[in-house]
Design a protein around this motif. Sequence first.
Motif, PDB file in Angstrom:
ATOM      1  N   SER A 118       0.782   2.663  -9.279  1.00 47.61           N
ATOM      2  CA  SER A 118       0.059   2.105  -8.147  1.00 47.61           C
ATOM      3  C   SER A 118      -1.341   2.231  -8.701  1.00 47.61           C
ATOM      4  O   SER A 118      -1.659   2.767  -9.814  1.00 47.61           O
ATOM      5  CB  SER A 118      -0.420   3.107  -6.973  1.00 47.61           C
ATOM      6  N   VAL A 170      -1.454  -8.365   2.384  1.00 49.24           N
ATOM      7  CA  VAL A 170      -1.181  -6.518   2.271  1.00 49.24           C
ATOM      8  C   VAL A 170      -0.423  -5.553   3.106  1.00 49.24           C
ATOM      9  O   VAL A 170      -0.660  -6.386   4.418  1.00 49.24           O
ATOM     10  CB  VAL A 170      -2.609  -5.879   1.944  1.00 49.24           C
ATOM     11  N   LEU A 212       0.892  -1.605  -0.220  1.00 46.83           N
ATOM     12  CA  LEU A 212       0.216  -0.030  -0.040  1.00 46.83           C
ATOM     13  C   LEU A 212       1.010   0.981   0.093  1.00 46.83           C
ATOM     14  O   LEU A 212       1.455   1.567   0.874  1.00 46.83           O
ATOM     15  CB  LEU A 212      -0.899  -0.209   1.065  1.00 46.83           C
ATOM     16  N   THR A 260      -8.861  -0.451   3.496  1.00 44.84           N
ATOM     17  CA  THR A 260      -8.028  -1.641   2.514  1.00 44.84           C
ATOM     18  C   THR A 260      -9.182  -2.910   2.631  1.00 44.84           C
ATOM     19  O   THR A 260      -9.170  -3.777   2.111  1.00 44.84           O
ATOM     20  CB  THR A 260      -7.103  -2.107   2.481  1.00 44.84           C
ATOM     21  N   LEU A 276      -7.015   1.295  -4.628  1.00 44.55           N
ATOM     22  CA  LEU A 276      -7.930   0.132  -4.429  1.00 44.55           C
ATOM     23  C   LEU A 276      -9.149  -0.620  -4.666  1.00 44.55           C
ATOM     24  O   LEU A 276      -9.028  -1.738  -4.741  1.00 44.55           O
ATOM     25  CB  LEU A 276      -8.012   0.577  -2.443  1.00 44.55           C
TER      26      LEU A 276
END
Length: 289
Positions: free
Chosen positions: A225, A241, A219, A282, A228
């Motif tokens: 990236s 994660v 993360l 998350t 999410l």
Amino acid sequence: MTRQQVIDRSAEFGIAVERLRFFDEADLAVGGLDEMRDYTQLTDVALRSVREPAEGLFIAESSKIIRRAHAVGMSPRSFLTSPKWLFDLADIISESDVPIFIGTDSAVETLTGFHLHRGALAAMARPVLAPVVSLIAGARRLVIIEDIVDHTNVGAIFRSAAAFGAEAVLVTPRCADPLYRRSIRVSMGTVFQVPWTRVESWPGGIAELQDAGFHVAALALDDDSVSLREFAATAPERTAVVFGTEGDGLKRSTIAACDSTVMIPMSGGVDSLNVAAASAVTCFALQDE
């Protein structure tokens, strides 16, 4: 309550009088501390963070936390309380034969370094941590916390992991102790609920997870990236994660070793969330329906 009243009522609950250890400030002044060493200097975070793991104990604070530790089979070494709170835990206390230290409010505060207003403390035997390979067997969702030294954040992450279905938490070598009393308290006792262990080598341990079939996602705010939401829509069957510190984030070597990098999109000029909040978002996004 007088000492005799405590003794008489203890007998009603099947608590042997030989287990009761009464003390006041006068007893502490003449050196009556050896038997209660587990409870000294509890406000010294640096000292306790070293002592407790080395001596194989942790401190459970409050009746609620003690009950949660008891419910999962944690073994007490002793209990510390004042007369007015003793019988709130009488059913649990009566099941063991360990010492029960009963002090006046002022004596308990002198001993521990803070005012005990949550009922009781218990010194518990620290469980032996499982190897990573056995902890992750059969798991589908893992949370990994890298070098997070704030005990409040550690506890909050465990609470989110428990609430949103993470099946285990892995803690890197430099991460704060999940069994420090503040971590336990903030987690509401979920550190006893979610299986966890320390990774001996980091970030080398990422390869072990990948060999076990996990997709390891970092993360982090990186150029490549993915959001999410996008990641969660097609998340691999086994996903771990990794969350890092608020200041520096994850190590570059950690990000490089991971399979992908995930970010939580922000608005309103906010560039990041507290790591505990990020873990909640998350874990919620990745939970099974």
